[in-house]
Design a protein around this motif. Structure first.
Motif, PDB file in Angstrom:
ATOM      1  N   GLN A   1      10.617 -21.003  -2.399  1.00  0.00           N
ATOM      2  CA  GLN A   1       9.280 -20.758  -1.873  1.00  0.00           C
ATOM      3  C   GLN A   1       9.315 -20.885  -0.357  1.00  0.00           C
ATOM      4  O   GLN A   1      10.084 -21.667   0.192  1.00  0.00           O
ATOM      5  N   LYS A   2       8.471 -20.087   0.291  1.00  0.00           N
ATOM      6  CA  LYS A   2       8.400 -20.124   1.752  1.00  0.00           C
ATOM      7  C   LYS A   2       6.952 -19.983   2.176  1.00  0.00           C
ATOM      8  O   LYS A   2       6.259 -19.063   1.748  1.00  0.00           O
ATOM      9  N   THR A   3       6.497 -20.910   2.998  1.00  0.00           N
ATOM     10  CA  THR A   3       5.115 -20.875   3.458  1.00  0.00           C
ATOM     11  C   THR A   3       4.979 -19.887   4.594  1.00  0.00           C
ATOM     12  O   THR A   3       5.727 -19.926   5.578  1.00  0.00           O
ATOM     13  N   SER A   4       4.019 -18.985   4.455  1.00  0.00           N
ATOM     14  CA  SER A   4       3.800 -17.951   5.470  1.00  0.00           C
ATOM     15  C   SER A   4       3.171 -18.554   6.716  1.00  0.00           C
ATOM     16  O   SER A   4       2.297 -19.412   6.639  1.00  0.00           O
ATOM     17  N   THR A   5       3.634 -18.105   7.864  1.00  0.00           N
ATOM     18  CA  THR A   5       3.065 -18.578   9.137  1.00  0.00           C
ATOM     19  C   THR A   5       2.005 -17.633   9.669  1.00  0.00           C
ATOM     20  O   THR A   5       1.297 -17.965  10.614  1.00  0.00           O
TER      21      THR A   5
ATOM     22  N   ASP B   2      -0.099 -15.635   7.374  1.00  0.00           N
ATOM     23  CA  ASP B   2      -0.959 -15.165   6.286  1.00  0.00           C
ATOM     24  C   ASP B   2      -1.711 -16.341   5.661  1.00  0.00           C
ATOM     25  O   ASP B   2      -1.649 -16.571   4.457  1.00  0.00           O
ATOM     26  N   ASN B   3      -2.383 -17.093   6.506  1.00  0.00           N
ATOM     27  CA  ASN B   3      -3.205 -18.232   6.067  1.00  0.00           C
ATOM     28  C   ASN B   3      -2.405 -19.295   5.319  1.00  0.00           C
ATOM     29  O   ASN B   3      -2.941 -20.011   4.472  1.00  0.00           O
ATOM     30  N   GLY B   4      -1.142 -19.408   5.631  1.00  0.00           N
ATOM     31  CA  GLY B   4      -0.324 -20.459   5.043  1.00  0.00           C
ATOM     32  C   GLY B   4      -0.052 -20.323   3.561  1.00  0.00           C
ATOM     33  O   GLY B   4       0.255 -21.305   2.901  1.00  0.00           O
ATOM     34  N   LYS B   5      -0.157 -19.110   3.032  1.00  0.00           N
ATOM     35  CA  LYS B   5       0.096 -18.913   1.611  1.00  0.00           C
ATOM     36  C   LYS B   5       1.578 -19.052   1.306  1.00  0.00           C
ATOM     37  O   LYS B   5       2.431 -18.828   2.153  1.00  0.00           O
ATOM     38  N   THR B   6       1.868 -19.404   0.047  1.00  0.00           N
ATOM     39  CA  THR B   6       3.248 -19.588  -0.385  1.00  0.00           C
ATOM     40  C   THR B   6       3.815 -18.272  -0.901  1.00  0.00           C
ATOM     41  O   THR B   6       3.245 -17.640  -1.795  1.00  0.00           O
ATOM     42  N   ASN B   7       4.933 -17.849  -0.339  1.00  0.00           N
ATOM     43  CA  ASN B   7       5.623 -16.638  -0.788  1.00  0.00           C
ATOM     44  C   ASN B   7       6.797 -17.017  -1.676  1.00  0.00           C
ATOM     45  O   ASN B   7       7.485 -17.997  -1.416  1.00  0.00           O
ATOM     46  N   ILE B   8       7.029 -16.246  -2.714  1.00  0.00           N
ATOM     47  CA  ILE B   8       8.192 -16.450  -3.561  1.00  0.00           C
ATOM     48  C   ILE B   8       9.405 -15.807  -2.910  1.00  0.00           C
ATOM     49  O   ILE B   8       9.338 -14.673  -2.436  1.00  0.00           O
ATOM     50  N   VAL B   9      10.494 -16.521  -2.874  1.00  0.00           N
ATOM     51  CA  VAL B   9      11.754 -15.983  -2.385  1.00  0.00           C
ATOM     52  C   VAL B   9      12.514 -15.412  -3.580  1.00  0.00           C
ATOM     53  O   VAL B   9      12.673 -16.088  -4.596  1.00  0.00           O
ATOM     54  N   LEU B  10      12.941 -14.171  -3.473  1.00  0.00           N
ATOM     55  CA  LEU B  10      13.606 -13.504  -4.588  1.00  0.00           C
ATOM     56  C   LEU B  10      15.070 -13.916  -4.646  1.00  0.00           C
ATOM     57  O   LEU B  10      15.859 -13.604  -3.760  1.00  0.00           O
ATOM     58  N   VAL B  11      15.415 -14.639  -5.698  1.00  0.00           N
ATOM     59  CA  VAL B  11      16.774 -15.144  -5.916  1.00  0.00           C
ATOM     60  C   VAL B  11      17.210 -14.728  -7.315  1.00  0.00           C
ATOM     61  O   VAL B  11      16.518 -15.030  -8.289  1.00  0.00           O
ATOM     62  N   PRO B  12      18.350 -13.983  -7.418  1.00  0.00           N
ATOM     63  CA  PRO B  12      19.251 -13.492  -6.382  1.00  0.00           C
ATOM     64  C   PRO B  12      18.584 -12.390  -5.549  1.00  0.00           C
ATOM     65  O   PRO B  12      17.600 -11.799  -5.989  1.00  0.00           O
ATOM     66  N   ALA B  13      19.159 -12.126  -4.397  1.00  0.00           N
ATOM     67  CA  ALA B  13      18.616 -11.100  -3.535  1.00  0.00           C
ATOM     68  C   ALA B  13      18.936  -9.718  -4.094  1.00  0.00           C
ATOM     69  O   ALA B  13      20.086  -9.418  -4.381  1.00  0.00           O
ATOM     70  N   PRO B  14      17.916  -8.864  -4.272  1.00  0.00           N
ATOM     71  CA  PRO B  14      18.196  -7.506  -4.746  1.00  0.00           C
ATOM     72  C   PRO B  14      18.866  -6.676  -3.646  1.00  0.00           C
ATOM     73  O   PRO B  14      18.728  -6.962  -2.467  1.00  0.00           O
ATOM     74  N   SER B  15      19.598  -5.656  -4.051  1.00  0.00           N
ATOM     75  CA  SER B  15      20.254  -4.781  -3.092  1.00  0.00           C
ATOM     76  C   SER B  15      19.218  -4.040  -2.263  1.00  0.00           C
ATOM     77  O   SER B  15      18.205  -3.567  -2.783  1.00  0.00           O
ATOM     78  N   ARG B  16      19.477  -3.920  -0.970  1.00  0.00           N
ATOM     79  CA  ARG B  16      18.567  -3.186  -0.091  1.00  0.00           C
ATOM     80  C   ARG B  16      18.870  -1.696  -0.069  1.00  0.00           C
ATOM     81  O   ARG B  16      18.061  -0.911   0.405  1.00  0.00           O
TER      82      ARG B  16
END
Length: 529
Positions: A19-23, A25-39
């Motif tokens: 999880q990562k708190t947005s700086t 977007d009103n401090g909302k919690t973003n989910i970090v995608l693990v594993p990272a999908p291919s770009r």
């Protein structure tokens, strides 16, 4: 020949930022995608459309369900079969015991083949073989023929034991792993509970052979589904790449789905990339997805067969297979014994009524899968937030307290209920409580293994699924003479004690010291390159 460590393949060692708190977007919690999908590659299974993921996963779950549906589902007919073929109680139980052994042992055959040739050709061949074996069982004219049809069917169905769990990690992210593993475990256990429930009515009305013919029809449909809708999910990704934090807010489950939808359709907005368009690998067509050949890795097949065994050194693997083993032992012991209890005096139930004992079993499985899956995911999300967005795999183990209490109490209740000829209500409640463990315990512990050893999860899960059946066979082979010698109270009381010792003591030690052990064992060079 050289050996690698988990640290060489995954520098996170299981501890990741989830999880990562947005700086902005009103401090909302973003989910970090693990594993990272291919770009760059839309063929990455993590980037497939959600419908494609779900259809493939459902087809594999149906495959594993049908394996247990026709084999374990025959249990209500054991009393009738023992009379028809003039077999003893112990001999009739072999219709279930030897398939259990085969379901475990042949994981060690299918998983290396799938790692080398791909999962798709294994599933296509094995699902066809399963259908043919059920035709054989439906027309069997001797006990030996029926037994061997079950054994070969178990050989085919064993392809889904570890590979089905591995597909969860191929298709879904860490924050979805618990719920999807719960669905998969429901598919395995559901065959052993819903199968006998349906079989009881079928046997009473149409005979036991129609139980097999129904399985033939269902497996034929499933073979077509696997052939058309299960592409290859094997995919090589850079395991050292950290998770991707998407710039879509994910403070609710619905928003988390939006993240997944964005990634799976390729419309991503990834913080760590520039706004420039990234060149994409050509997307495979439907016809290309149907191909059975997807190439082989730059290693030999012999290494694939021996590679999993050194991983038994990992404590997570040892703990998971022991927990799964004792959970399976207790549930299958009830499956083997209940028809000889309920269809004989003083109960004198018909197979149709006998099958109803699987209603509490099914309810226990459903609750256990929810508790070990969705509830654990919610618990882990809360723990991760309290831990400033850092996820620790040991977070999952706290909720083993649910099967710890319910299953041990259910064991004692069932044993006392049978030995003292208590009301069927006591037996039903006992079996329902016991059944919680069959889904909750492996759902939690196998997800824990995947968290700890994601780059080699198929090999690690192979050990869990293969060894648990071997241990279960050893216990269950002697369960009938054991009960006849010491009685139901001592037999099920002993199994309850073993369950409490393994699940309870192991969980406590891993919760206290698991992180230190995990980081230490990540340095062990036991992975064959």
């Amino acid at each position: 020949m050289r050996f690698l460590s988990l640290r060489d393949l995954d520098q996170t060692e299981g501890t990741v930022q989830l999880q990562k708190t947005s700086t902005d977007d009103n401090g909302k919690t973003n989910i970090v995608l693990v594993p990272a999908p291919s770009r760059t590659d839309p063929n990455d299974p993590l980037r497939w459309p959600r419908w494609k993921k779900h259809v493939a996963f459902t087809s594999v779950c149906a495959f594993t369900f049908l394996t247990n549906y026709a084999i374990g589902g025959l249990a209500p007919a054991f009393y009738i079969l023992s009379i028809e073929f003039s077999q003893t109680m112990t001999s009739t139980s072999h219709l279930l015991l030897y398939p259990i052994l085969v379901l475990g042992l042949f994981n060690f055959f299918w998983v290396p083949l799938a790692n080398y040739f791909g999962k798709r050709p294994v599933f296509v061949f094995a699902s066809l073989l399963l259908c043919l074996c059920y035709v054989w069982g439906a027309v069997a004219t001797s006990f030996k023929s029926l037994l061997w049809s079950n054994i070969i069917a178990a050989f085919a169905g064993s392809s889904t034991e570890a590979l089905g769990a591995a597909i969860v990690n191929d298709l879904y992210y860490l924050h979805e792993r618990g719920s999807k593993m719960g669905i998969y475990m429901n598919a395995i256990s559901g065959g052993n509970t819903l199968g006998p429930l349906i079989c009881g009515f079928v046997v009473q009305s149409l005979g036991w052979r129609w139980h097999k013919w129904i399985a033939v029809i269902l497996t034929a449909v499933n073979f077509v589904a696997v052939l058309l809708f299960v592409p290859e999910t094997r995919y090589h990704r850079d395991a050292t790449t950290p998770g991707i934090s998407n710039n879509i807010s994910a403070s609710t489950s619905e928003e988390a789905v939006d993240i997944e939808k964005a990634v799976s359709t390729g419309v991503t907005a990834i913080r760590r990339t520039s706004d420039e368009q990234i060149p994409q690998v050509p997307k495979k067509t439907f016809a290309q997805d149907l191909k059975l050949w997807s190439g082989t890795p730059p290693t030999n097949l012999f290494k694939m067969f021996i590679r999993p065994f050194p991983m038994i050194a990992y404590p997570a693997v040892i703990y998971s297979f022991l927990c799964y083993s004792i959970s399976l032992v207790i549930v299958v012991a009830v499956n083997i014994l209940n028809s000889f209890v309920l269809q004989a005096p003083p109960y004198n139930w018909s197979p149709q009524i006998n099958g109803l004992i699987n209603i509490p079993g099914l309810l226990g499985n459903l609750f256990g899968a929810w508790a070990g899956g969705d509830l654990v995911d919610m618990w882990c999300a809360w723990r991760t937030k309290k831990n400033k967005g850092i996820f620790e795999p040991e977070s999952r183990l706290y909720l083993l307290i649910i099967p710890f209490f319910l299953t041990s109490a259910g064991c004692v209740l069932f044993g006392y209920g049978v030995q003292n000829t208590m009301s069927w209500v006591a037996l039903f409640f006992g079996y329902g409580m016991i059944s919680v463990a069959l889904t909750a315990t492996p759902t939690i512990t196998m997800a824990y293994v995947s968290d700890c050893a994601l780059p080699v999860n198929s090999d690690a899960l192979l050990l869990v699924n293969g060894l648990k059946n071997v241990v279960a066979f050893g216990f269950l082979y002697g369960v009938v003479p054991w009960v006849e010698e010491v009685g139901y109270v001592d037999c099920f009381g002993t199994m309850a004690g073993i369950f409490v010792a393994i699940v309870g003591i192991g969980a406590m030690l891993l919760i206290l010291y698991g992180a230190r052990v995990r980081h230490a064992t990540a340095k062990w060079q036991v992975i064959l390159d």
